[in-house]
Structures are given as C-alpha cells and as structure tokens.
Design a protein around this motif. Structure first.
Motif, PDB file in Angstrom:
ATOM      1  N   ASP A 124       0.847  -1.200   0.000  1.00 63.91           N
ATOM      2  CA  ASP A 124       0.000   0.000   0.000  1.00 63.91           C
ATOM      3  C   ASP A 124       0.880   1.247   0.000  1.00 63.91           C
ATOM      4  O   ASP A 124       1.815   1.360   0.809  1.00 63.91           O
ATOM      5  N   ASN A 125       0.577   2.177  -0.882  1.00 59.58           N
ATOM      6  CA  ASN A 125       1.302   3.456  -0.997  1.00 59.58           C
ATOM      7  C   ASN A 125       2.764   3.311  -1.435  1.00 59.58           C
ATOM      8  O   ASN A 125       3.532   4.261  -1.312  1.00 59.58           O
ATOM      9  N   ASN A 164       5.398   2.759  -4.507  1.00 60.70           N
ATOM     10  CA  ASN A 164       5.535   2.717  -5.961  1.00 60.70           C
ATOM     11  C   ASN A 164       7.021   2.703  -6.318  1.00 60.70           C
ATOM     12  O   ASN A 164       7.878   2.684  -5.436  1.00 60.70           O
ATOM     13  N   GLY A 168       9.092   8.044   3.129  1.00 61.83           N
ATOM     14  CA  GLY A 168       8.384   6.980   2.414  1.00 61.83           C
ATOM     15  C   GLY A 168       9.326   6.071   1.643  1.00 61.83           C
ATOM     16  O   GLY A 168       8.885   5.151   0.949  1.00 61.83           O
TER      17      GLY A 168
END
Ligand SMILES: CC(C)(COP(=O)(O)OP(=O)(O)OC[C@H]1O[C@@H](n2cnc3c(N)ncnc32)[C@H](O)[C@@H]1OP(=O)(O)O)[C@@H](O)C(=O)NCCC(=O)NCCS
Length: 135
Positions: free
Chosen positions: A9-10, A12, A51
């Motif tokens: 999830d989230n 890339n 992230g």
C-alpha cells in the motif's frame, strides 16, 4: 523513524531506489515492484519521514509445508542498524507454521542467520545470468 509493513500500500517505483547493489545487470524498479507483488510474503522497512523503502525481504511458499526466502537487502547507508535482523525475524514469524524454511547465502553471512535461529545446510542452484534483470 523506521516502520515495518507487510503490504505494498502506498509503495511505488519511486520509493524503491538503490537496491540490487553489485548486480552487473540489476532488475529495473518496475521489475522490483513485480517481484514484490508476486511474492507470497514480504516485509518492507520504510523510512517514515520520506516513504523511502530502505530494506526488504520476500518469501515464496506452497503454503502447506515449505517456503523459500529469495531476497533480503538493506540499503548500504542503512546497514548495521538491526534492520536486516528485524526483517528476518518478522519473516520467520510470518512463516512459523510451515515445516521447511530455506534460503541460500554466502558463507560469510552464515553467522548472521545463525544468530537468528537458522542452521547451516547444503544446497544446489542454477543461475541464468542472462536473465538477471528479469524475464
Ligand atoms: C545482510 C544484510 C541484509 C544485513 O542487513 P543489516 O541491516 O546490516 O543487518 P543487521 O544490522 O541486523 O546486522 C548486521 C550484522 O550482520 C552481519 N553481517 C551483515 N552483512 C555481513 C556480511 N556481508 N558479511 C558478514 N557479516 C555480515 C554482521 O554481523 C553485522 O554486524 P555489525 O553490524 O556489528 O557489523 C545487508 O548487509 C545487505 O543488504 N547485504 C547485501 C545483500 C545481501 O547479502 N543479502 C543477503 C542475501 S542471502
């Protein structure tokens, strides 16, 4: 702060930079995403503030008796902070109901895995080097 997650999830391709260090013909970040997506199990270490994925481990399994851990890597500038050990512990716990959990590693890494409860064995392998960047 580092967080450990077992989903994509989230995540890339932009979050997945700098892996496969030393590979002459490494997979692209797209192939890296495919590899993560197609694995039965994964754990990621993520730098919460950016992230950025800074470590990952994957496993493939028949989900009856056996699992194989093909990949564990921590980005070079994040190593020696316990992240690799944490990823292995999380994966071994995820796979704890299976009979066989195998991986291949260089001799020098055996003490690392031994500390995490694994045992030395013998193995066989084939490497199709012309396919190193993916199918
Ligand atoms: C193996 C790896 C995942 C360890 O990650 P890490 O976050 O540094 O691991 P930890 O901080 O939990 O543990 C580090 C300890 O592992 C051992 N270790 C790690 N890499 C080692 C190596 N190449 N040779 C010998 N010991 C090694 C050392 O005991 C080290 O202790 P130190 O920090 O006091 O030097 C990381 O070195 C890596 O990504 N290496 C390149 C890819 C690789 O070899 N993956 C394993 C495939 S089987």
């Amino acid at each position: 702060m580092i967080k450990y997650v077992n989903s994509l999830d989230n995540i890339n391709e932009e979050n997945l930079q700098g892996f496969f260090v030393g590979w002459p013909n490494p997979p692209s970040t797209k192939k890296h995403m495919d590899l993560l997506r197609n694995s039965d199990y994964l754990w990621l270490a993520i730098e919460d503030s950016t992230g950025e994925v800074i470590g990952f481990i994957t496993a493939i399994s028949d989900n009856v008796l056996s699992a194989y851990i093909p990949f564990l890597e921590v980005l070079p500038n994040c190593q020696h902070r316990g992240i690799g050990s944490r990823l292995v512990k999380l994966m071994l716990n995820t796979l704890k109901d299976l009979y066989m959990i195998d991986l291949l590693c260089d001799e020098e890494l055996m003490p690392f895995y031994k500390l995490l409860g694994m045992f030395k064995s013998e193995g066989m392998m084939i490497r199709n080097f012309h396919k190193q960047s993916g199918k």
